[in-house]
Design a protein around this motif. Sequence first.
Motif, PDB file in Angstrom:
ATOM      1  N   SER A 236     -25.222  -0.217 -95.959  1.00 38.09           N
ATOM      2  CA  SER A 236     -26.355   0.714 -95.942  1.00 38.09           C
ATOM      3  C   SER A 236     -27.588   0.024 -95.367  1.00 38.09           C
ATOM      4  CB  SER A 236     -26.656   1.213 -97.359  1.00 38.09           C
ATOM      5  OG  SER A 236     -27.044   0.136 -98.174  1.00 38.09           O
ATOM      6  N   MET A 237     -28.330   0.815 -94.616  1.00 41.48           N
ATOM      7  CA  MET A 237     -29.574   0.315 -94.025  1.00 41.48           C
ATOM      8  C   MET A 237     -30.655   1.364 -94.231  1.00 41.48           C
ATOM      9  SD  MET A 237     -28.680  -1.509 -90.446  1.00 41.48           S
ATOM     10  CE  MET A 237     -26.963  -1.474 -90.036  1.00 41.48           C
ATOM     11  N   THR A 238     -31.861   0.884 -94.357  1.00 43.81           N
ATOM     12  CA  THR A 238     -32.990   1.800 -94.494  1.00 43.81           C
ATOM     13  C   THR A 238     -33.312   2.398 -93.126  1.00 43.81           C
ATOM     14  OG1 THR A 238     -34.664   0.123 -94.046  1.00 43.81           O
ATOM     15  CG2 THR A 238     -33.955   0.369 -96.353  1.00 43.81           C
ATOM     16  N   VAL A 239     -34.079   3.439 -93.143  1.00 40.07           N
ATOM     17  CA  VAL A 239     -34.523   4.075 -91.895  1.00 40.07           C
ATOM     18  C   VAL A 239     -35.316   3.066 -91.060  1.00 40.07           C
ATOM     19  CG1 VAL A 239     -35.968   5.906 -90.925  1.00 40.07           C
ATOM     20  CG2 VAL A 239     -34.509   6.382 -92.908  1.00 40.07           C
ATOM     21  N   ALA A 240     -36.143   2.269 -91.705  1.00 37.38           N
ATOM     22  CA  ALA A 240     -36.943   1.261 -90.996  1.00 37.38           C
ATOM     23  C   ALA A 240     -36.046   0.224 -90.320  1.00 37.38           C
ATOM     24  CB  ALA A 240     -37.905   0.584 -91.964  1.00 37.38           C
ATOM     25  N   GLU A 241     -34.983  -0.183 -90.992  1.00 35.14           N
ATOM     26  CA  GLU A 241     -34.066  -1.173 -90.405  1.00 35.14           C
ATOM     27  C   GLU A 241     -33.329  -0.579 -89.204  1.00 35.14           C
ATOM     28  OE1 GLU A 241     -33.155  -3.680 -94.510  1.00 35.14           O
ATOM     29  OE2 GLU A 241     -31.895  -1.952 -93.991  1.00 35.14           O
ATOM     30  N   VAL A 242     -32.889   0.664 -89.331  1.00 36.01           N
ATOM     31  CA  VAL A 242     -32.217   1.338 -88.216  1.00 36.01           C
ATOM     32  C   VAL A 242     -33.178   1.491 -87.044  1.00 36.01           C
ATOM     33  CG1 VAL A 242     -31.151   3.511 -87.464  1.00 36.01           C
ATOM     34  CG2 VAL A 242     -30.545   2.534 -89.696  1.00 36.01           C
ATOM     35  N   THR A 243     -34.419   1.853 -87.332  1.00 37.47           N
ATOM     36  CA  THR A 243     -35.428   1.985 -86.279  1.00 37.47           C
ATOM     37  C   THR A 243     -35.673   0.642 -85.599  1.00 37.47           C
ATOM     38  OG1 THR A 243     -36.475   3.812 -87.458  1.00 37.47           O
ATOM     39  CG2 THR A 243     -37.811   2.698 -85.791  1.00 37.47           C
ATOM     40  N   SER A 244     -35.737  -0.425 -86.381  1.00 36.78           N
ATOM     41  CA  SER A 244     -35.936  -1.764 -85.811  1.00 36.78           C
ATOM     42  C   SER A 244     -34.786  -2.147 -84.888  1.00 36.78           C
ATOM     43  CB  SER A 244     -36.056  -2.809 -86.914  1.00 36.78           C
ATOM     44  OG  SER A 244     -37.243  -2.649 -87.618  1.00 36.78           O
ATOM     45  N   ILE A 245     -33.579  -1.832 -85.300  1.00 36.63           N
ATOM     46  CA  ILE A 245     -32.408  -2.143 -84.479  1.00 36.63           C
ATOM     47  C   ILE A 245     -32.428  -1.323 -83.189  1.00 36.63           C
ATOM     48  CG2 ILE A 245     -29.887  -1.983 -84.366  1.00 36.63           C
ATOM     49  CD1 ILE A 245     -29.932  -2.696 -87.409  1.00 36.63           C
ATOM     50  N   LYS A 246     -32.808  -0.054 -83.282  1.00 37.62           N
ATOM     51  CA  LYS A 246     -32.912   0.787 -82.084  1.00 37.62           C
ATOM     52  C   LYS A 246     -33.987   0.253 -81.141  1.00 37.62           C
ATOM     53  CE  LYS A 246     -31.217   5.158 -83.962  1.00 37.62           C
ATOM     54  NZ  LYS A 246     -31.572   6.547 -84.312  1.00 37.62           N
TER      55      LYS A 246
ATOM     56  N   MET B  28     -29.299  -3.183 -97.264  1.00 38.80           N
ATOM     57  CA  MET B  28     -29.417  -4.551 -96.784  1.00 38.80           C
ATOM     58  C   MET B  28     -30.458  -5.234 -97.666  1.00 38.80           C
ATOM     59  SD  MET B  28     -30.515  -5.851 -92.923  1.00 38.80           S
ATOM     60  CE  MET B  28     -29.260  -4.907 -92.139  1.00 38.80           C
ATOM     61  N   ASN B  29     -30.113  -6.412 -98.159  1.00 37.15           N
ATOM     62  CA  ASN B  29     -31.082  -7.109 -99.006  1.00 37.15           C
ATOM     63  C   ASN B  29     -32.185  -7.725 -98.151  1.00 37.15           C
ATOM     64  OD1 ASN B  29     -30.392  -9.822 -98.204  1.00 37.15           O
ATOM     65  ND2 ASN B  29     -28.582  -9.718 -99.503  1.00 37.15           N
ATOM     66  N   GLU B  30     -33.243  -8.145 -98.803  1.00 39.95           N
ATOM     67  CA  GLU B  30     -34.438  -8.623 -98.102  1.00 39.95           C
ATOM     68  C   GLU B  30     -34.154  -9.880 -97.268  1.00 39.95           C
ATOM     69  OE1 GLU B  30     -39.007  -9.974 -99.076  1.00 39.95           O
ATOM     70  OE2 GLU B  30     -37.883  -8.873-100.591  1.00 39.95           O
ATOM     71  N   GLU B  31     -33.362 -10.776 -97.805  1.00 40.52           N
ATOM     72  CA  GLU B  31     -33.045 -12.018 -97.089  1.00 40.52           C
ATOM     73  C   GLU B  31     -32.264 -11.715 -95.805  1.00 40.52           C
ATOM     74  OE1 GLU B  31     -30.368 -16.061 -97.651  1.00 40.52           O
ATOM     75  OE2 GLU B  31     -30.986 -14.967 -99.441  1.00 40.52           O
ATOM     76  N   THR B  32     -31.290 -10.834 -95.909  1.00 39.28           N
ATOM     77  CA  THR B  32     -30.500 -10.450 -94.730  1.00 39.28           C
ATOM     78  C   THR B  32     -31.380  -9.727 -93.715  1.00 39.28           C
ATOM     79  OG1 THR B  32     -28.525 -10.257 -96.108  1.00 39.28           O
ATOM     80  CG2 THR B  32     -28.445  -9.204 -93.960  1.00 39.28           C
ATOM     81  N   SER B  33     -32.239  -8.852 -94.212  1.00 32.38           N
ATOM     82  CA  SER B  33     -33.143  -8.120 -93.336  1.00 32.38           C
ATOM     83  C   SER B  33     -34.076  -9.071 -92.588  1.00 32.38           C
ATOM     84  CB  SER B  33     -33.959  -7.114 -94.154  1.00 32.38           C
ATOM     85  OG  SER B  33     -34.819  -6.393 -93.324  1.00 32.38           O
ATOM     86  N   ASP B  34     -34.624 -10.052 -93.294  1.00 29.76           N
ATOM     87  CA  ASP B  34     -35.508 -11.040 -92.656  1.00 29.76           C
ATOM     88  C   ASP B  34     -34.741 -11.878 -91.631  1.00 29.76           C
ATOM     89  OD1 ASP B  34     -37.663 -10.168 -94.136  1.00 29.76           O
ATOM     90  OD2 ASP B  34     -37.543 -11.796 -95.618  1.00 29.76           O
ATOM     91  N   ASN B  35     -33.522 -12.252 -91.982  1.00 26.31           N
ATOM     92  CA  ASN B  35     -32.686 -13.029 -91.068  1.00 26.31           C
ATOM     93  C   ASN B  35     -32.390 -12.221 -89.805  1.00 26.31           C
ATOM     94  OD1 ASN B  35     -31.114 -15.213 -90.178  1.00 26.31           O
ATOM     95  ND2 ASN B  35     -29.272 -14.350 -91.093  1.00 26.31           N
TER      96      ASN B  35
END
Length: 134
Positions: A72-82, A1-8
């Motif tokens: 694809s998502m980073t571990v941090a992004e998956v953790t944030s979603i959880k 996930m790119n930074e802009e999408t992640s921030d959004n």
Amino acid sequence: MNEETSDNLKRLCSRHLKMLKETFSCSKTILNYAVVSDLDNVIYEIENRERLINIVGYIQAKVESIISNEDSMTVAEVTSIKDWNFYVDSELKKITECDNLILNVLEGNKSEISKEISKVFKSRLNVKKYNLTN
């Protein structure tokens, strides 16, 4: 996930939780009005809550769209979603509990109103039984 999408995604999740908290707050207000049988304000607040629920649904659809379109998502992004999902579940439980209380109070109000209507009706029938012209 790119930074802009992640921030959004982070902004949307934050906004989503904020709106769920507002929905819970509105539910508590409805309960308070229901307890004192202020049905006009109950209806007004229910309409406000319905608007909040529509906003929550709209934001949630956006979040789900972002998540489903990512390869694809980073571990941090998956953790944030959880974490977000955990908080959503928590808020929904509180809203559901409050809704159940509201229903119980309104059901009690309905019973009281029915009793009052019955008393008035019986009183009118008793008055009609008397022939006051004799």
